[in-house]
Design a protein around this motif. Sequence first.
Motif, PDB file in Angstrom:
ATOM      1  N   ARG A   1     -46.579  12.481 -34.407  1.00  0.00           N
ATOM      2  CA  ARG A   1     -47.245  13.303 -35.416  1.00  0.00           C
ATOM      3  C   ARG A   1     -46.719  14.734 -35.324  1.00  0.00           C
ATOM      4  O   ARG A   1     -46.530  15.266 -34.223  1.00  0.00           O
ATOM      5  CB  ARG A   1     -48.761  13.278 -35.204  1.00  0.00           C
ATOM      6  CG  ARG A   1     -49.382  11.913 -35.428  1.00  0.00           C
ATOM      7  CD  ARG A   1     -50.887  11.929 -35.260  1.00  0.00           C
ATOM      8  NE  ARG A   1     -51.281  12.233 -33.880  1.00  0.00           N
ATOM      9  CZ  ARG A   1     -51.860  13.354 -33.499  1.00  0.00           C
ATOM     10  NH1 ARG A   1     -52.135  14.311 -34.388  1.00  0.00           N
ATOM     11  NH2 ARG A   1     -52.184  13.566 -32.240  1.00  0.00           N
TER      12      ARG A   1
ATOM     13  N   GLN B   1     -41.661  14.149 -43.317  1.00  0.00           N
ATOM     14  CA  GLN B   1     -42.962  13.716 -42.828  1.00  0.00           C
ATOM     15  C   GLN B   1     -43.481  12.613 -43.739  1.00  0.00           C
ATOM     16  O   GLN B   1     -43.486  12.757 -44.963  1.00  0.00           O
ATOM     17  CB  GLN B   1     -43.927  14.903 -42.799  1.00  0.00           C
ATOM     18  CG  GLN B   1     -45.226  14.654 -42.067  1.00  0.00           C
ATOM     19  CD  GLN B   1     -46.053  15.935 -41.938  1.00  0.00           C
ATOM     20  OE1 GLN B   1     -45.888  16.868 -42.730  1.00  0.00           O
ATOM     21  NE2 GLN B   1     -46.934  15.994 -40.960  1.00  0.00           N
TER      22      GLN B   1
ATOM     23  N   CYS C   1     -46.422  11.505 -39.681  1.00  0.00           N
ATOM     24  CA  CYS C   1     -45.465  11.325 -38.593  1.00  0.00           C
ATOM     25  C   CYS C   1     -44.057  11.729 -39.018  1.00  0.00           C
ATOM     26  O   CYS C   1     -43.710  11.687 -40.211  1.00  0.00           O
ATOM     27  CB  CYS C   1     -45.460   9.872 -38.107  1.00  0.00           C
ATOM     28  SG  CYS C   1     -46.985   9.381 -37.275  1.00  0.00           S
ATOM     29  N   LEU C   2     -43.260  12.097 -38.052  1.00  0.00           N
ATOM     30  CA  LEU C   2     -41.889  12.530 -38.289  1.00  0.00           C
ATOM     31  C   LEU C   2     -41.026  11.356 -38.732  1.00  0.00           C
ATOM     32  O   LEU C   2     -41.108  10.258 -38.173  1.00  0.00           O
ATOM     33  CB  LEU C   2     -41.318  13.137 -37.006  1.00  0.00           C
ATOM     34  CG  LEU C   2     -39.873  13.644 -37.062  1.00  0.00           C
ATOM     35  CD1 LEU C   2     -39.766  14.876 -37.943  1.00  0.00           C
ATOM     36  CD2 LEU C   2     -39.369  13.945 -35.647  1.00  0.00           C
TER      37      LEU C   2
ATOM     38  N   SER D   1     -46.126  18.856 -37.363  1.00  0.00           N
ATOM     39  CA  SER D   1     -46.386  19.834 -38.419  1.00  0.00           C
ATOM     40  C   SER D   1     -45.129  20.665 -38.574  1.00  0.00           C
ATOM     41  O   SER D   1     -44.520  21.074 -37.575  1.00  0.00           O
ATOM     42  CB  SER D   1     -47.573  20.727 -38.051  1.00  0.00           C
ATOM     43  OG  SER D   1     -47.293  21.520 -36.915  1.00  0.00           O
TER      44      SER D   1
END
Length: 584
Positions: A322, A298, A303-304, A324
């Motif tokens: 984006r 991240q 964002c990935l 988690s």
Amino acid sequence: MNGFLAGLLMPQSPEPIICFEDDAAIDRARMAADIAHIACHIKHSQAQAIAIHCQSARLFAVALAATWLARAAAVLPASDRAGYLDEIASAFDLFLDDAAITATLGAHETSKLPVWQETDLPAPENCLATFYTSGSTGAPKAIAKTLAQLEAEMAMQTPLWQSNLRADCRIWGLVSHQHIYGLLFRVIWPVMTGMPFISAQARFWEDIVPNLRDGDIIIASPAHLQRLHPDLANVARPARIFCSGGPLDHKSAMQAHAALGIWPTEILGSTETGGIAWRQQTSGDTPWQPLPDVKTGQNDEGCLMVAAPHIDGENWHHTADRVSFDNRSGASRFRLLGRADRVIKIEGKRISLDRVETHLRNHNWVDEAVALLPDDTDNRLAAIVVLSLRGCEYLQEHGAFHTGRILRNHIGQHEDDAALPRRWRFVDAIPTDSQGKKPLHLLRALFTPPAKQPKATAPMQGQPSITAPVTVPTILERSQENDLARLTLRMDPELLYFQGHFDGAPVLPGVVQLHWAVHYARDAFNIVITPDEITQLKYRKVITPNDQIILQLECDRTRGQVRFTYLGPDTDYSSGLIKFTKAS
């Protein structure tokens, strides 16, 4: 597992079936001969970059392999619209479509064919394909991939999927092979693994239902799994359903499992990255699992970012998704939280809002424009437009509908149907806040319907106010892909048409169902239609208050007809065919 070119060109005994086209089995020898002919044509043309856009996956595979065999580069445009091709014309020297390939094959003799040796084949890392997708600047974005990257990705994924695959399975495609997901799963992977593919793209489930066999594989998109055909519950069981082009909602995943007996296998990725993660939504909060050899992280924007051999080696690629990360299920698994850029997905197709706005501003009727989704539940693209003086004159004379249609046709010279706005607002100025910015909530407010208010005339003393009657159902959900639209409708008990029809047991009159079909078809397909003939009209089940029904509309513009079906959970309520003449 073969390489792609070896699977198509190197002699084998017995010759494997590569694909099926029009009920004919096409074997490797036939494919190799056609590839040789097209490769000779390309060499004779001396073209170095070949644009390929085909409806037939067989002809596409022939042209792609021939391009690489001729040591040329492949260009894979996202559309064959004339305006779109004009924008990328400098990127290619020769354009091959179904007609051009078929004509070339018909002009060649079937003798004098070379016998290929492995040393004749170009190295996969020297076979270049350039995809074009929606970039953040609004112009088509060129993304280069090598055959080595495509083969590496499918070789990495295959061990995940092969355990329940049968030797006699066939691969059906509901998506186009012009984009990387369809190319990988409908063309590259089948040839590498020896699984034959169905050449024609299935437009609807009806194209698959009659011929599906146990163990077949279906390559689909979220749009297809969100509108399953009722007959799927009675067909053969596929071994796997792949889904990509955007996240699938859990409800649709459950419905697919109930209908076909398996959970869809979702692949997360993009043209830039290829596949990066997968999941099967057995629960409502299933995280994404990175594919083998894919590292995830991240960045500072939340964002990935990913790294893999088939992307850019050890270098990190930053996405606009984006995320988690889910520590409960392993540090590498993650959940998506939405996009951070202005590229959206409609019916599984990437649409650049900037690009749509650029096309609008290039029209001499438009001074300013904003493209957006009106809300999170309405997947119809919308546009807010400030017209020039000339545009305002046309609007005053012809109205908003015709003005929007002209602008849609202008965008349609460059973009596919999914990128054509279906809702329009013509304003004097784009809404802004005190800082001059255009916050989304102010833009979306233009599409928010006013609160229902009792209206009518000032009543005489002692008389009640008159409230406007409810004449249309509540629309709970909309979805559309090209000329297929679906609306989920709730039959509110307050509808005018339930009153007096019949007392004590209200039902929706058939003529109202027909009227709604015409009304919503005009809106969905942006056509002005005058019903000319109604045929194949069938009423199977009555519609009553509080029923929740799906209205499915299929438009055949060539034949001038719209088929409508009111779908229920267990049976169709009604259906028919509206034949129309276009209003002048």
